[in-house]
Scaffold this motif. Sequence first.
Motif, PDB file in Angstrom:
ATOM      1  N   ARG A 154     -51.722   8.083 -51.410  1.00  0.00           N
ATOM      2  CA  ARG A 154     -51.125   7.474 -50.227  1.00  0.00           C
ATOM      3  C   ARG A 154     -51.240   8.446 -49.058  1.00  0.00           C
ATOM      4  N   TYR A 155     -51.597   7.925 -47.891  1.00  0.00           N
ATOM      5  CA  TYR A 155     -51.743   8.713 -46.669  1.00  0.00           C
ATOM      6  C   TYR A 155     -50.821   8.124 -45.600  1.00  0.00           C
ATOM      7  N   GLY A 156     -50.221   8.998 -44.795  1.00  0.00           N
ATOM      8  CA  GLY A 156     -49.357   8.512 -43.724  1.00  0.00           C
ATOM      9  C   GLY A 156     -49.636   9.206 -42.407  1.00  0.00           C
ATOM     10  N   THR A 157     -49.113   8.639 -41.319  1.00  0.00           N
ATOM     11  CA  THR A 157     -49.267   9.243 -39.992  1.00  0.00           C
ATOM     12  C   THR A 157     -48.240  10.357 -39.762  1.00  0.00           C
ATOM     13  N   ILE A 158     -47.407  10.632 -40.758  1.00  0.00           N
ATOM     14  CA  ILE A 158     -46.386  11.684 -40.737  1.00  0.00           C
ATOM     15  C   ILE A 158     -45.235  11.328 -39.787  1.00  0.00           C
ATOM     16  N   LEU A 159     -45.532  11.047 -38.526  1.00  0.00           N
ATOM     17  CA  LEU A 159     -44.502  10.653 -37.564  1.00  0.00           C
ATOM     18  C   LEU A 159     -44.770   9.231 -37.080  1.00  0.00           C
ATOM     19  N   PRO A 160     -43.738   8.560 -36.528  1.00  0.00           N
ATOM     20  CA  PRO A 160     -43.875   7.144 -36.197  1.00  0.00           C
ATOM     21  C   PRO A 160     -44.658   6.878 -34.924  1.00  0.00           C
ATOM     22  N   TYR A 161     -44.996   5.610 -34.760  1.00  0.00           N
ATOM     23  CA  TYR A 161     -45.629   5.091 -33.550  1.00  0.00           C
ATOM     24  C   TYR A 161     -44.641   4.148 -32.858  1.00  0.00           C
ATOM     25  N   ARG A 162     -44.816   3.995 -31.540  1.00  0.00           N
ATOM     26  CA  ARG A 162     -44.038   3.026 -30.771  1.00  0.00           C
ATOM     27  C   ARG A 162     -44.958   1.882 -30.356  1.00  0.00           C
ATOM     28  N   THR A 163     -44.431   0.672 -30.368  1.00  0.00           N
ATOM     29  CA  THR A 163     -45.193  -0.494 -29.938  1.00  0.00           C
ATOM     30  C   THR A 163     -44.795  -0.879 -28.516  1.00  0.00           C
ATOM     31  N   GLY A 164     -45.411  -1.941 -28.016  1.00  0.00           N
ATOM     32  CA  GLY A 164     -45.134  -2.376 -26.652  1.00  0.00           C
ATOM     33  C   GLY A 164     -43.723  -2.858 -26.440  1.00  0.00           C
TER      34      GLY A 164
ATOM     35  N   GLY B 251     -41.164  -1.338 -27.899  1.00  0.00           N
ATOM     36  CA  GLY B 251     -40.297  -0.199 -28.184  1.00  0.00           C
ATOM     37  C   GLY B 251     -39.954  -0.051 -29.650  1.00  0.00           C
ATOM     38  N   ALA B 252     -40.477  -0.956 -30.493  1.00  0.00           N
ATOM     39  CA  ALA B 252     -40.215  -0.871 -31.926  1.00  0.00           C
ATOM     40  C   ALA B 252     -40.900   0.363 -32.509  1.00  0.00           C
ATOM     41  N   LYS B 253     -40.320   0.897 -33.577  1.00  0.00           N
ATOM     42  CA  LYS B 253     -40.859   2.078 -34.251  1.00  0.00           C
ATOM     43  C   LYS B 253     -41.548   1.652 -35.539  1.00  0.00           C
ATOM     44  N   LEU B 254     -42.814   2.073 -35.696  1.00  0.00           N
ATOM     45  CA  LEU B 254     -43.587   1.735 -36.877  1.00  0.00           C
ATOM     46  C   LEU B 254     -44.082   2.997 -37.566  1.00  0.00           C
ATOM     47  N   HIS B 255     -43.997   3.021 -38.894  1.00  0.00           N
ATOM     48  CA  HIS B 255     -44.615   4.065 -39.704  1.00  0.00           C
ATOM     49  C   HIS B 255     -45.867   3.462 -40.328  1.00  0.00           C
ATOM     50  N   LEU B 256     -47.022   4.031 -40.034  1.00  0.00           N
ATOM     51  CA  LEU B 256     -48.290   3.520 -40.531  1.00  0.00           C
ATOM     52  C   LEU B 256     -48.758   4.336 -41.725  1.00  0.00           C
ATOM     53  N   SER B 257     -49.421   3.681 -42.644  1.00  0.00           N
ATOM     54  CA  SER B 257     -49.914   4.377 -43.828  1.00  0.00           C
ATOM     55  C   SER B 257     -51.181   3.699 -44.341  1.00  0.00           C
ATOM     56  N   ILE B 258     -51.906   4.437 -45.179  1.00  0.00           N
ATOM     57  CA  ILE B 258     -53.131   3.969 -45.838  1.00  0.00           C
ATOM     58  C   ILE B 258     -52.969   4.218 -47.329  1.00  0.00           C
ATOM     59  N   GLN B 259     -53.401   3.278 -48.140  1.00  0.00           N
ATOM     60  CA  GLN B 259     -53.329   3.452 -49.587  1.00  0.00           C
ATOM     61  C   GLN B 259     -54.537   2.796 -50.237  1.00  0.00           C
ATOM     62  N   PRO B 260     -54.873   3.195 -51.471  1.00  0.00           N
ATOM     63  CA  PRO B 260     -56.048   2.621 -52.132  1.00  0.00           C
ATOM     64  C   PRO B 260     -55.870   1.123 -52.387  1.00  0.00           C
ATOM     65  N   ASP B 261     -56.970   0.406 -52.341  1.00  0.00           N
ATOM     66  CA  ASP B 261     -57.002  -0.989 -52.774  1.00  0.00           C
ATOM     67  C   ASP B 261     -57.233  -0.966 -54.285  1.00  0.00           C
ATOM     68  N   LEU B 262     -56.265  -1.442 -55.028  1.00  0.00           N
ATOM     69  CA  LEU B 262     -56.356  -1.378 -56.487  1.00  0.00           C
ATOM     70  C   LEU B 262     -57.480  -2.249 -57.041  1.00  0.00           C
ATOM     71  N   ASP B 263     -57.981  -3.174 -56.229  1.00  0.00           N
ATOM     72  CA  ASP B 263     -59.097  -4.010 -56.675  1.00  0.00           C
ATOM     73  C   ASP B 263     -60.453  -3.395 -56.328  1.00  0.00           C
TER      74      ASP B 263
ATOM     75  N   PRO C  23     -48.500   7.204 -30.559  1.00  0.00           N
ATOM     76  CA  PRO C  23     -47.660   8.156 -31.294  1.00  0.00           C
ATOM     77  C   PRO C  23     -46.574   8.724 -30.392  1.00  0.00           C
ATOM     78  N   THR C  24     -45.528   9.247 -30.999  1.00  0.00           N
ATOM     79  CA  THR C  24     -44.418   9.800 -30.232  1.00  0.00           C
ATOM     80  C   THR C  24     -44.002  11.148 -30.793  1.00  0.00           C
ATOM     81  N   GLY C  25     -43.398  11.970 -29.931  1.00  0.00           N
ATOM     82  CA  GLY C  25     -42.776  13.203 -30.390  1.00  0.00           C
ATOM     83  C   GLY C  25     -43.566  14.459 -30.105  1.00  0.00           C
ATOM     84  N   PHE C  26     -42.882  15.595 -30.243  1.00  0.00           N
ATOM     85  CA  PHE C  26     -43.455  16.892 -29.884  1.00  0.00           C
ATOM     86  C   PHE C  26     -44.655  17.250 -30.741  1.00  0.00           C
ATOM     87  N   ILE C  27     -44.566  16.971 -32.050  1.00  0.00           N
ATOM     88  CA  ILE C  27     -45.677  17.349 -32.936  1.00  0.00           C
ATOM     89  C   ILE C  27     -46.934  16.586 -32.553  1.00  0.00           C
ATOM     90  N   HIS C  28     -46.799  15.278 -32.334  1.00  0.00           N
ATOM     91  CA  HIS C  28     -47.948  14.507 -31.866  1.00  0.00           C
ATOM     92  C   HIS C  28     -48.411  15.023 -30.512  1.00  0.00           C
TER      93      HIS C  28
END
Length: 249
Positions: free
Chosen positions: A120-130, A132-144, A211-216
Motif C-alpha cells: 500500500r502506498y499513500g500521499t502521507i499528508l492530505p489533499y484539499r479539494t475545491g 475545502g474537503a480533506k482527502l487522503h489518497l492512496s494506491i494499492q495492488p489490484d488483486l486481479d 496538497p497542504t501543509g509545511f512538509i508538502h
Amino acid sequence: MRLARALVTAGVIAAGVRVVRSRTRRFLHPDGRSFTGELEIWGLGTPTGAALLDRPGRHPVTLRISKGAGTPPGYPDVLGVALRIHGPVAGHRTDLLFSTAGRGRWLRHVPVPRPSFDSRYGTILPYRTGTGAKLHLSIQPDLDGRALGRTLESVTAAAVDDGARLMLAAADGDGPTRLVGRVRFGRALPATTDAALAFDPVRNVPADLHPTGFIHGSRAFAYRIGQRWRGARPAAPDPAAVARTNAHR
C-alpha cells in the motif's frame, strides 16, 4: 569515541557521495522504472469537489515505480509510485506521489520500508479539494492483476501485456478508504526518458485537488533545486500554488 567518529565520518562520506551522484541522477528514489499507462476513474458516487475524481473517464498517464534509497534488489526500502495524469483538461497534468506507508489514522502519515512492490502506498499528508474537503489518497495492488514482485525487473515483467494494475483510493477525512479508479500499466519507457522525468506534486496539480501543509510546501523548494542540480527541466514557476499549499487550505 573512535567508533563514533568513524561512524560519523562514514556517514558524511556516504552523504557526500550521494550528493555528487545526484548531479546525474535523483537524490531520492534514484532507482526506478517508468511506463505509459491509463487511469480509469469511476469516482466515489458522491462529489468530492475535485473534478479529476468526480468525473468518470479515462486519462493517459506516465507511471514511475521506484526505490527511495536505492537498496539492492529485493531488499526493503521506502518504495514509491509517481503518477502523472495527462488531463482531464487538455494541456494540463496532475502529479501525484505516493510512498509505502503504514495503515490506520496515524500510521498512514509515516513512510515505512517494504520488501515488495505489492504494498500500500499513500500521499502521507492530505489533499484539499475545491470545496475545502480533506482527502487522503492512496494506491494499492489490484488483486486481479499480476503480482509486481520484489524487484524493478519483476515489475517490468508484470507490466507486459496489460498484466500489472494498481487501484487508486481515497478517504474523506478520517472516513473509510474507498476505491475511485484503476491504473493500467502500458509499455516500459527508455532509461533516458525515465531520467528526464521531473515530477512536481505542488505546481503540477489543479486548484481543486492540491496538497497542504509545511512538509508538502518544503517539496516545492527541494524538488526544484534537485531537478535543476541533475539537469532536468522543472515545472513552470507557480507562486500561487506554492502559497496555497503552505497556507494549509
